[in-house]
Design a protein around this motif. Sequence first.
Motif, short mmCIF file in Angstrom:
data_model
loop_
_atom_site.label_atom_id
_atom_site.label_comp_id
_atom_site.label_asym_id
_atom_site.label_seq_id
_atom_site.Cartn_x
_atom_site.Cartn_y
_atom_site.Cartn_z
N GLY A 1 0.79 -1.22 0.00
CA GLY A 1 0.00 0.00 0.00
C GLY A 1 0.82 1.27 0.00
O GLY A 1 0.27 2.37 0.09
N LYS A 2 2.13 1.13 -0.10
CA LYS A 2 3.04 2.29 -0.14
C LYS A 2 4.11 2.02 -1.20
O LYS A 2 4.46 0.87 -1.47
CB LYS A 2 3.75 2.49 1.21
CG LYS A 2 2.85 2.72 2.38
CD LYS A 2 2.43 4.15 2.46
CE LYS A 2 1.63 4.38 3.73
NZ LYS A 2 1.01 5.66 3.76
N ILE A 3 4.61 3.10 -1.77
CA ILE A 3 5.71 2.97 -2.72
C ILE A 3 6.93 3.61 -2.09
O ILE A 3 6.90 4.78 -1.71
CB ILE A 3 5.39 3.69 -4.06
CG1 ILE A 3 4.21 3.02 -4.75
CG2 ILE A 3 6.61 3.70 -4.97
CD1 ILE A 3 3.76 3.74 -6.01
N ASP A 4 7.98 2.81 -1.93
CA ASP A 4 9.22 3.40 -1.42
C ASP A 4 10.05 3.90 -2.60
O ASP A 4 9.67 3.72 -3.76
CB ASP A 4 10.00 2.39 -0.54
CG ASP A 4 10.48 1.16 -1.29
OD1 ASP A 4 10.72 1.21 -2.51
OD2 ASP A 4 10.64 0.11 -0.63
N PHE A 5 11.16 4.53 -2.32
CA PHE A 5 11.95 5.15 -3.37
C PHE A 5 12.45 4.12 -4.39
O PHE A 5 12.42 4.37 -5.60
CB PHE A 5 13.14 5.93 -2.79
CG PHE A 5 14.02 6.50 -3.86
CD1 PHE A 5 13.57 7.52 -4.68
CD2 PHE A 5 15.30 6.00 -4.07
CE1 PHE A 5 14.35 8.05 -5.69
CE2 PHE A 5 16.11 6.53 -5.07
CZ PHE A 5 15.64 7.55 -5.88
N THR A 6 12.88 2.97 -3.93
CA THR A 6 13.39 1.94 -4.85
C THR A 6 12.28 1.48 -5.80
O THR A 6 12.51 1.38 -7.01
CB THR A 6 13.94 0.74 -4.04
OG1 THR A 6 15.01 1.20 -3.22
CG2 THR A 6 14.44 -0.35 -4.96
N GLU A 7 11.09 1.22 -5.28
CA GLU A 7 9.97 0.81 -6.13
C GLU A 7 9.65 1.90 -7.15
O GLU A 7 9.43 1.63 -8.33
CB GLU A 7 8.72 0.53 -5.29
CG GLU A 7 8.80 -0.75 -4.49
CD GLU A 7 7.64 -0.90 -3.51
OE1 GLU A 7 7.12 -2.03 -3.41
OE2 GLU A 7 7.24 0.10 -2.87
N PHE A 8 9.62 3.15 -6.67
CA PHE A 8 9.30 4.26 -7.57
C PHE A 8 10.36 4.39 -8.67
O PHE A 8 10.03 4.45 -9.85
CB PHE A 8 9.18 5.59 -6.82
CG PHE A 8 9.11 6.74 -7.77
CD1 PHE A 8 7.93 7.01 -8.45
CD2 PHE A 8 10.23 7.50 -8.06
CE1 PHE A 8 7.86 8.04 -9.39
CE2 PHE A 8 10.17 8.53 -8.98
CZ PHE A 8 8.98 8.80 -9.65
N LEU A 9 11.62 4.46 -8.28
CA LEU A 9 12.68 4.71 -9.27
C LEU A 9 12.75 3.58 -10.30
O LEU A 9 12.84 3.84 -11.50
CB LEU A 9 14.04 4.91 -8.60
CG LEU A 9 15.13 5.36 -9.55
CD1 LEU A 9 14.86 6.77 -10.06
CD2 LEU A 9 16.49 5.30 -8.88
N CYS A 10 12.69 2.34 -9.84
CA CYS A 10 12.74 1.22 -10.79
C CYS A 10 11.52 1.25 -11.70
O CYS A 10 11.65 1.12 -12.92
CB CYS A 10 12.82 -0.11 -10.04
SG CYS A 10 14.41 -0.38 -9.24
N GLY A 11 10.35 1.46 -11.13
CA GLY A 11 9.14 1.51 -11.94
C GLY A 11 9.15 2.65 -12.94
O GLY A 11 8.88 2.46 -14.12
N TYR A 12 9.50 3.82 -12.47
CA TYR A 12 9.48 4.99 -13.35
C TYR A 12 10.54 4.88 -14.45
O TYR A 12 10.27 5.16 -15.62
CB TYR A 12 9.66 6.28 -12.56
CG TYR A 12 9.48 7.50 -13.44
CD1 TYR A 12 8.20 7.88 -13.84
CD2 TYR A 12 10.56 8.22 -13.91
CE1 TYR A 12 8.02 8.97 -14.68
CE2 TYR A 12 10.39 9.30 -14.74
CZ TYR A 12 9.11 9.68 -15.12
OH TYR A 12 8.93 10.75 -15.96
#
Length: 188
Positions: free
Chosen positions: A82-93
């Motif tokens: 239910g949360k996006i951490d920086f690693t999830e965001f950067l890899c996804g983006y």
Amino acid sequence: MGNKIQQSPLDQNILDKLMEETGLEREVIIAWRKQFLLSSPSGKMGRKDFFKFYRSLRVESDDKVKEIANFVFTAFDRDSNGKIDFTEFLCGYTITSLGTMRQKLDYVFAIYDNDKNNSIDRKEMIRVISAMYSLLGKPNDDYPPERFTDDVFSLFDTNKDRALTKDEFIEGVMKNPYLSDIISPFNE
């Protein structure tokens, strides 16, 4: 406590892993992290904060972006907490912006696979296609999402089990790239 997280440097092992996974340089990752922490000082971004952040990256109106942003959030939230951490965001983006078609489609699959059962059913596809129509300003009458979905399933569902596996989905889009403009929110 939020300020402490913001000021702490990125762990070298995490930084090395992010450089390898994204192909980005150290300085770029550090700059993105600073931006991420400005939007979410706790280091984790909920749906509401993600919508604001994602909205700033898109040119469409809020009402068109909102539903797609929810689907993208779910795809980026790889651990489903239910949360996006920086690693999830950067890899996804990074992958959805700069990755290969196959890498982007891996995230697109996650957008459709709402129940996380590693397959897409007709209902899941219709929900996302409807949101994509809205995002693209495409009228429903010419080629309704239900008919589009039926056509996609007839092309992609090679084993005819009325569900698309990740392989069927990715291979189907790769063989029919003209469908990508409607199926994926990550096209240039």
